[in-house]
Design a protein around this motif. Sequence first.
Motif, PDB file in Angstrom:
ATOM      1  N   ARG A 198       0.659  -0.745  -0.371  1.00 43.50           N
ATOM      2  CA  ARG A 198       0.155   0.011  -0.487  1.00 43.50           C
ATOM      3  C   ARG A 198       0.966   1.296   0.058  1.00 43.50           C
ATOM      4  N   ALA A 199       1.823   0.932   0.647  1.00 46.47           N
ATOM      5  CA  ALA A 199       3.096   2.431   0.880  1.00 46.47           C
ATOM      6  C   ALA A 199       3.501   2.920  -0.657  1.00 46.47           C
ATOM      7  N   LEU A 200       3.854   1.408  -1.331  1.00 46.26           N
ATOM      8  CA  LEU A 200       4.462   1.824  -2.522  1.00 46.26           C
ATOM      9  C   LEU A 200       3.478   1.938  -3.912  1.00 46.26           C
ATOM     10  N   TYR A 201       2.195   1.732  -3.563  1.00 45.11           N
ATOM     11  CA  TYR A 201       0.673   1.652  -4.069  1.00 45.11           C
ATOM     12  C   TYR A 201       0.696   3.570  -4.246  1.00 45.11           C
ATOM     13  N   PHE A 202       0.233   4.158  -3.163  1.00 40.74           N
ATOM     14  CA  PHE A 202       0.384   5.966  -2.874  1.00 40.74           C
ATOM     15  C   PHE A 202       1.592   6.984  -3.322  1.00 40.74           C
ATOM     16  N   ALA A 203       2.823   5.835  -3.163  1.00 38.92           N
ATOM     17  CA  ALA A 203       3.918   6.512  -3.812  1.00 38.92           C
ATOM     18  C   ALA A 203       3.553   6.362  -4.761  1.00 38.92           C
ATOM     19  N   CYS A 204       3.383   5.837  -6.048  1.00 37.97           N
ATOM     20  CA  CYS A 204       3.127   5.772  -7.475  1.00 37.97           C
ATOM     21  C   CYS A 204       1.957   6.420  -7.736  1.00 37.97           C
ATOM     22  N   ASP A 205       0.652   6.173  -6.457  1.00 41.00           N
ATOM     23  CA  ASP A 205      -0.963   7.735  -7.225  1.00 41.00           C
ATOM     24  C   ASP A 205       0.477   9.305  -6.519  1.00 41.00           C
ATOM     25  N   ASN A 206       1.597   9.548  -5.345  1.00 39.69           N
ATOM     26  CA  ASN A 206       1.709  10.600  -5.988  1.00 39.69           C
ATOM     27  C   ASN A 206       1.870  11.310  -7.106  1.00 39.69           C
ATOM     28  N   VAL A 207       3.054   9.777  -7.816  1.00 36.35           N
ATOM     29  CA  VAL A 207       4.124  10.675  -9.079  1.00 36.35           C
ATOM     30  C   VAL A 207       2.690  10.622 -10.480  1.00 36.35           C
ATOM     31  N   LEU A 208       1.262  10.324  -9.726  1.00 35.13           N
ATOM     32  CA  LEU A 208       0.436  10.057 -11.209  1.00 35.13           C
ATOM     33  C   LEU A 208      -0.037  11.698 -10.599  1.00 35.13           C
ATOM     34  N   TRP A 209      -0.120  11.696  -9.440  1.00 33.84           N
ATOM     35  CA  TRP A 209      -0.908  13.210  -9.039  1.00 33.84           C
ATOM     36  C   TRP A 209      -0.361  14.896  -9.655  1.00 33.84           C
ATOM     37  N   ALA A 210       1.471  14.473  -9.326  1.00 31.56           N
ATOM     38  CA  ALA A 210       2.700  15.328  -9.670  1.00 31.56           C
ATOM     39  C   ALA A 210       2.218  15.231 -10.820  1.00 31.56           C
ATOM     40  N   GLY A 211       2.137  14.323 -11.802  1.00 31.06           N
ATOM     41  CA  GLY A 211       1.936  14.966 -13.255  1.00 31.06           C
ATOM     42  C   GLY A 211       0.426  14.718 -13.765  1.00 31.06           C
ATOM     43  N   LYS A 212      -0.188  14.569 -13.783  1.00 28.00           N
ATOM     44  CA  LYS A 212      -2.336  14.988 -13.757  1.00 28.00           C
ATOM     45  C   LYS A 212      -1.841  17.017 -13.814  1.00 28.00           C
TER      46      LYS A 212
ATOM     47  N   GLY B  28       0.815  18.428 -13.592  1.00 24.29           N
ATOM     48  CA  GLY B  28       1.216  19.951 -14.198  1.00 24.29           C
ATOM     49  C   GLY B  28       2.692  20.006 -13.765  1.00 24.29           C
ATOM     50  N   LEU B  29       2.774  20.010 -11.783  1.00 22.88           N
ATOM     51  CA  LEU B  29       4.180  19.637 -11.402  1.00 22.88           C
ATOM     52  C   LEU B  29       5.125  18.955 -11.961  1.00 22.88           C
ATOM     53  N   ALA B  30       4.949  17.894 -12.920  1.00 18.76           N
ATOM     54  CA  ALA B  30       5.960  17.262 -13.712  1.00 18.76           C
ATOM     55  C   ALA B  30       5.177  16.195 -14.822  1.00 18.76           C
ATOM     56  N   PRO B  31       4.810  17.090 -15.694  1.00 25.73           N
ATOM     57  CA  PRO B  31       4.677  17.001 -16.840  1.00 25.73           C
ATOM     58  C   PRO B  31       5.049  16.083 -17.732  1.00 25.73           C
ATOM     59  N   ARG B  32       6.053  15.546 -17.427  1.00 26.56           N
ATOM     60  CA  ARG B  32       7.362  14.167 -18.143  1.00 26.56           C
ATOM     61  C   ARG B  32       6.717  12.942 -18.010  1.00 26.56           C
ATOM     62  N   VAL B  33       5.937  13.215 -16.966  1.00 24.25           N
ATOM     63  CA  VAL B  33       6.060  11.709 -16.122  1.00 24.25           C
ATOM     64  C   VAL B  33       5.052  10.776 -17.228  1.00 24.25           C
ATOM     65  N   ASP B  34       6.284   9.080 -17.201  1.00 24.10           N
ATOM     66  CA  ASP B  34       4.761   8.483 -18.000  1.00 24.10           C
ATOM     67  C   ASP B  34       3.193   8.066 -17.203  1.00 24.10           C
ATOM     68  N   GLN B  35       2.025   8.637 -17.652  1.00 30.41           N
ATOM     69  CA  GLN B  35       1.485   8.143 -16.888  1.00 30.41           C
ATOM     70  C   GLN B  35       0.440   6.654 -16.669  1.00 30.41           C
TER      71      GLN B  35
ATOM     72  N   LYS C 225       2.713   4.342 -17.727  1.00 29.72           N
ATOM     73  CA  LYS C 225       4.042   3.307 -17.387  1.00 29.72           C
ATOM     74  C   LYS C 225       3.433   3.675 -15.368  1.00 29.72           C
ATOM     75  N   TRP C 226       3.261   4.431 -15.246  1.00 26.84           N
ATOM     76  CA  TRP C 226       3.115   4.534 -13.329  1.00 26.84           C
ATOM     77  C   TRP C 226       1.756   4.285 -13.112  1.00 26.84           C
ATOM     78  N   ALA C 227       0.605   4.085 -13.625  1.00 22.82           N
ATOM     79  CA  ALA C 227      -0.684   4.197 -13.449  1.00 22.82           C
ATOM     80  C   ALA C 227      -0.337   2.404 -13.462  1.00 22.82           C
ATOM     81  N   GLN C 228       0.485   1.356 -13.945  1.00 16.74           N
ATOM     82  CA  GLN C 228       0.294  -0.106 -13.893  1.00 16.74           C
ATOM     83  C   GLN C 228       1.175   0.197 -13.065  1.00 16.74           C
ATOM     84  N   ARG C 229       2.142   0.502 -13.281  1.00 20.91           N
ATOM     85  CA  ARG C 229       3.038   0.448 -11.167  1.00 20.91           C
ATOM     86  C   ARG C 229       2.301  -0.349 -10.203  1.00 20.91           C
TER      87      ARG C 229
END
Length: 245
Positions: A79-93, A95-102, A104-108
């Motif tokens: 769950r901790a890793l799931y939430f960490a990936c979720d945080n990366v997705l939030w940063a991408g969506k 606009g804080l990290a626009p280059r994030v591969d949505q 790939k991180w969603a699958q993770r």
Amino acid sequence: MGKLRAAQYACSLLGHALQRHGASPELQKQIRQLEGHLSLGRKLLRLGNSADALESAKRAVHLSDVVLRFCITVSHLNRALYFACDNVLWAGKSGLAPRVDQEKWAQRSFRYYLFSLIMNLSRDAYEIRLLMEQESSACSRRLKGSGGGVPGGIETGGLGGPGTPGGGLPQLALKLRLRVLLLARVLRGHPPLLLDVVRNACDLFIPLDKLGLWRCGPGIVGLCGLVSSILSILTLICPWLRLKP
């Protein structure tokens, strides 16, 4: 948080119903946009959940039962890793990290979510097995004390093998019926465990669909997510329905 999740999956279910009944494209688009906003809002509110999951894992390490310790600790770590990936997705969506591969991180994130749910269901199965053994032993002691027969088809011991008179398929069916009755009795007597099983089973359809392991469709995903969310809200309203530890 639970209300936002329920609203998000309600929108998913509503969107599927509107699509099936031929609603206007504009209305369907508005529902999808609302679902997306709710999803982004949930991701924002979950920014600190990784640390909470790690703290829960640290507490679970000290459980005396080795099976519960393993299942609960591994579940919280995933769950901790799931939430960490979720945080990366939030940063991408956001606009804080626009280059994030949505994608790939969603699958993770869904893979970690799936592993967490598998551990939760394994813990539920273990607890059910323990309770069934306790109930069967208590029933056997009551029978020995009273000298009676099988009460309501609950006692599962003492059945002969296929070679005994009346054995074979009918006796196998009887054993199965007794086990099902025992399972129903255990779950009826332990509502927190029953709710946890139903909630985890409903949640399981979400990552299975998102990962392409079992395509359920948006209608089933929305319905399962909505049921799971309502049960989560119920455990917040009635804390005694939350499974411990």
